[in-house]
Design a protein around this motif. Sequence first.
Motif, PDB file in Angstrom:
ATOM      1  N   PHE A 262       0.855  -1.185   0.000  1.00 25.44           N
ATOM      2  CA  PHE A 262       0.000   0.000   0.000  1.00 25.44           C
ATOM      3  C   PHE A 262       0.897   1.242   0.000  1.00 25.44           C
ATOM      4  N   VAL A 263       0.582   2.211  -0.866  1.00 22.59           N
ATOM      5  CA  VAL A 263       1.365   3.437  -0.974  1.00 22.59           C
ATOM      6  C   VAL A 263       0.476   4.612  -0.576  1.00 22.59           C
ATOM      7  N   TYR A 264       0.912   5.322   0.486  1.00 25.47           N
ATOM      8  CA  TYR A 264       0.130   6.416   1.058  1.00 25.47           C
ATOM      9  C   TYR A 264       0.828   7.758   0.774  1.00 25.47           C
ATOM     10  N   PRO A 265       0.257   8.614  -0.078  1.00 26.93           N
ATOM     11  CA  PRO A 265       0.812   9.964  -0.249  1.00 26.93           C
ATOM     12  C   PRO A 265       0.265  10.867   0.853  1.00 26.93           C
ATOM     13  N   VAL A 266       1.137  11.600   1.509  1.00 29.48           N
ATOM     14  CA  VAL A 266       0.699  12.427   2.629  1.00 29.48           C
ATOM     15  C   VAL A 266       1.306  13.822   2.521  1.00 29.48           C
ATOM     16  N   VAL A 267       0.667  14.748   3.236  1.00 25.29           N
ATOM     17  CA  VAL A 267       1.113  16.129   3.325  1.00 25.29           C
ATOM     18  C   VAL A 267       0.957  16.549   4.778  1.00 25.29           C
ATOM     19  N   GLY A 268       1.687  17.552   5.197  1.00 22.06           N
ATOM     20  CA  GLY A 268       1.578  18.011   6.574  1.00 22.06           C
ATOM     21  C   GLY A 268       0.163  18.420   6.935  1.00 22.06           C
ATOM     22  N   ALA A 269      -0.177  18.276   8.210  1.00 21.24           N
ATOM     23  CA  ALA A 269      -1.539  18.575   8.658  1.00 21.24           C
ATOM     24  C   ALA A 269      -1.824  20.072   8.675  1.00 21.24           C
ATOM     25  N   ASP A 270      -0.786  20.907   8.677  1.00 27.06           N
ATOM     26  CA  ASP A 270      -0.997  22.361   8.705  1.00 27.06           C
ATOM     27  C   ASP A 270      -1.726  22.831   7.458  1.00 27.06           C
ATOM     28  N   ARG A 271      -2.607  23.773   7.649  1.00 25.10           N
ATOM     29  CA  ARG A 271      -3.343  24.345   6.512  1.00 25.10           C
ATOM     30  C   ARG A 271      -2.356  25.048   5.572  1.00 25.10           C
ATOM     31  N   GLY A 272      -2.486  24.752   4.301  1.00 25.36           N
ATOM     32  CA  GLY A 272      -1.593  25.346   3.317  1.00 25.36           C
ATOM     33  C   GLY A 272      -0.347  24.542   3.048  1.00 25.36           C
ATOM     34  N   ALA A 273      -0.150  23.413   3.748  1.00 26.52           N
ATOM     35  CA  ALA A 273       1.025  22.572   3.509  1.00 26.52           C
ATOM     36  C   ALA A 273       0.977  22.024   2.090  1.00 26.52           C
ATOM     37  N   LYS A 274       2.122  22.033   1.391  1.00 21.93           N
ATOM     38  CA  LYS A 274       2.167  21.610  -0.003  1.00 21.93           C
ATOM     39  C   LYS A 274       3.170  20.500  -0.277  1.00 21.93           C
ATOM     40  N   GLU A 275       4.166  20.330   0.581  1.00 24.45           N
ATOM     41  CA  GLU A 275       5.171  19.292   0.324  1.00 24.45           C
ATOM     42  C   GLU A 275       4.558  17.912   0.523  1.00 24.45           C
ATOM     43  N   VAL A 276       4.746  17.066  -0.481  1.00 21.84           N
ATOM     44  CA  VAL A 276       4.150  15.725  -0.469  1.00 21.84           C
ATOM     45  C   VAL A 276       5.260  14.688  -0.358  1.00 21.84           C
ATOM     46  N   THR A 277       5.024  13.698   0.472  1.00 18.63           N
ATOM     47  CA  THR A 277       5.903  12.536   0.531  1.00 18.63           C
ATOM     48  C   THR A 277       5.034  11.293   0.558  1.00 18.63           C
ATOM     49  N   ARG A 278       5.671  10.134   0.577  1.00 15.45           N
ATOM     50  CA  ARG A 278       4.902   8.876   0.539  1.00 15.45           C
ATOM     51  C   ARG A 278       5.469   7.896   1.566  1.00 15.45           C
ATOM     52  N   THR A 279       4.577   7.116   2.166  1.00 15.22           N
ATOM     53  CA  THR A 279       4.957   5.990   3.007  1.00 15.22           C
ATOM     54  C   THR A 279       4.468   4.720   2.330  1.00 15.22           C
ATOM     55  N   VAL A 280       5.345   3.734   2.248  1.00 12.07           N
ATOM     56  CA  VAL A 280       5.043   2.475   1.565  1.00 12.07           C
ATOM     57  C   VAL A 280       4.999   1.353   2.604  1.00 12.07           C
ATOM     58  N   VAL A 281       3.886   0.641   2.655  1.00  9.75           N
ATOM     59  CA  VAL A 281       3.710  -0.440   3.615  1.00  9.75           C
ATOM     60  C   VAL A 281       3.382  -1.725   2.857  1.00  9.75           C
ATOM     61  N   ARG A 282       4.226  -2.724   3.067  1.00 13.76           N
ATOM     62  CA  ARG A 282       3.960  -4.033   2.486  1.00 13.76           C
ATOM     63  C   ARG A 282       3.529  -4.986   3.596  1.00 13.76           C
ATOM     64  N   ARG A 283       2.436  -5.716   3.361  1.00 14.31           N
ATOM     65  CA  ARG A 283       1.894  -6.620   4.375  1.00 14.31           C
ATOM     66  C   ARG A 283       1.742  -8.040   3.822  1.00 14.31           C
ATOM     67  N   VAL A 284       2.041  -8.985   4.680  1.00 19.29           N
ATOM     68  CA  VAL A 284       1.774 -10.389   4.413  1.00 19.29           C
ATOM     69  C   VAL A 284       0.812 -10.885   5.491  1.00 19.29           C
ATOM     70  N   LEU A 285      -0.267 -11.479   5.053  1.00 17.45           N
ATOM     71  CA  LEU A 285      -1.308 -11.928   5.973  1.00 17.45           C
ATOM     72  C   LEU A 285      -1.732 -13.341   5.597  1.00 17.45           C
ATOM     73  N   ASP A 286      -1.653 -14.271   6.561  1.00 16.42           N
ATOM     74  CA  ASP A 286      -2.122 -15.644   6.366  1.00 16.42           C
ATOM     75  C   ASP A 286      -3.278 -15.887   7.318  1.00 16.42           C
ATOM     76  N   VAL A 287      -4.404 -16.308   6.749  1.00 18.54           N
ATOM     77  CA  VAL A 287      -5.578 -16.606   7.569  1.00 18.54           C
ATOM     78  C   VAL A 287      -6.090 -18.003   7.228  1.00 18.54           C
ATOM     79  N   GLU A 288      -6.920 -18.515   8.108  1.00 15.60           N
ATOM     80  CA  GLU A 288      -7.439 -19.879   7.940  1.00 15.60           C
ATOM     81  C   GLU A 288      -8.927 -19.903   8.242  1.00 15.60           C
ATOM     82  N   LEU A 289      -9.630 -20.657   7.450  1.00 20.01           N
ATOM     83  CA  LEU A 289     -11.053 -20.899   7.700  1.00 20.01           C
ATOM     84  C   LEU A 289     -11.243 -22.401   7.841  1.00 20.01           C
ATOM     85  N   THR A 290     -11.698 -22.808   9.018  1.00 21.56           N
ATOM     86  CA  THR A 290     -11.888 -24.223   9.307  1.00 21.56           C
ATOM     87  C   THR A 290     -13.360 -24.569   9.155  1.00 21.56           C
ATOM     88  N   ASP A 291     -13.621 -25.777   8.698  1.00 21.98           N
ATOM     89  CA  ASP A 291     -14.992 -26.244   8.495  1.00 21.98           C
ATOM     90  C   ASP A 291     -15.697 -26.298   9.843  1.00 21.98           C
TER      91      ASP A 291
END
Length: 365
Positions: A262-291
């Motif tokens: 997942f790639v999240y583009p973010v900007v500062g919370a201050d009003r008028g903030a313009k500089e953009v950066t990105r945080t990249v999060v990679r996830r691995v998820l294993d789940v199981e469904l039993t009868d």
Amino acid sequence: MPDDIWEKFAGDSERDIRSSAPKEPSARARTVTGRLREQEARGELPAGWRTGPAWQQMNGRSAWRRRRWALLGVPVALAVAVVALKPSLLPGDLFGSGDREAAAAPLPEETAAPTAPPTSDPGVPTLARPFAGSPAARWADGEAGIVLPKATPVGSVSAKQVEQALRQTRTLLIEANLNPATLRGKRPTDALDLIEPRQKDLHEDLDTALRKPDKGHDPLGMFSRFDPAEVRLAGDVVKTRGRITFEKGRDAAVTVHADYTFVYPVVGADRGAKEVTRTVVRRVLDVELTDPSRYRVTPGKISVLRYDLDIGNSACDVYDGYLHPQFASSHPAGADPTGPTTDPYDRSQDIGADRSKGCGTVSRV
């Protein structure tokens, strides 16, 4: 075509046509023509004086050419205007715009692990183009990037049960990583409700992490969260890429494996903030469904077998339960990185590399 340019073009064309139209000869011209004919009849003019391309004939052809080009000018001008607006209409794509459009076209669905890191065009993220310079520019938007495979029976687990496991896994990914409330740091109640209640230890760990995060109880292990007092999303799009597979599990169960970035583009919370950066999060998820007809489980719930992650561009060794994107114009928060440099977009390598080397740096965001 702008109105003033069109009016000038139409006026010039009309003036050329009017000036080239045949005109009635003047009285003097008629007198001279009559005298020449009388001289020709008396033999006073040299032979062949009229055999060349007379000026009247040449002027007639010139007038026709001017009228013809004036008439052709209208459709030509229209064609030029259309091509200027969309050059890709030209045969062979003379300006290479087709190549640029193809390069920016969405990637096909990921069905297997890539063999190399993705490439990207140079660029700096802005509010108007938060994914400029990122491979994620060609990724799917949000939920559209989480595509489920066709469900088939697995052992004693029916195709319907497999489809249920796939859908619940997808919902868990969405609620944990894309839900706007979760991203703002709210409690991800819908995600927690999907997890098997009998996994009491997991529920207790996640509850503690959400209430009182620390190094041993970090909600970021399962959920993507930003401090709304620090940053906000730049736009309303999170880019997503990955795949979901399933196979036969143990004890009459189906195991679902999800691997997403997942790639999240973010900007500062201050009003008028313009500089953009990105945080990249990679996830691995294993789940199981039993009868549930064969084992004591809660119908409609999934058991989490594994959840792991890699984070690109977040403060190192900060355990307050939030991702802290680093901006180029500010001094990095948290501890100084000591680990290796990695590419957060590289999905060709397995997740969960040796983290004992400490926090590393990212080659790009």
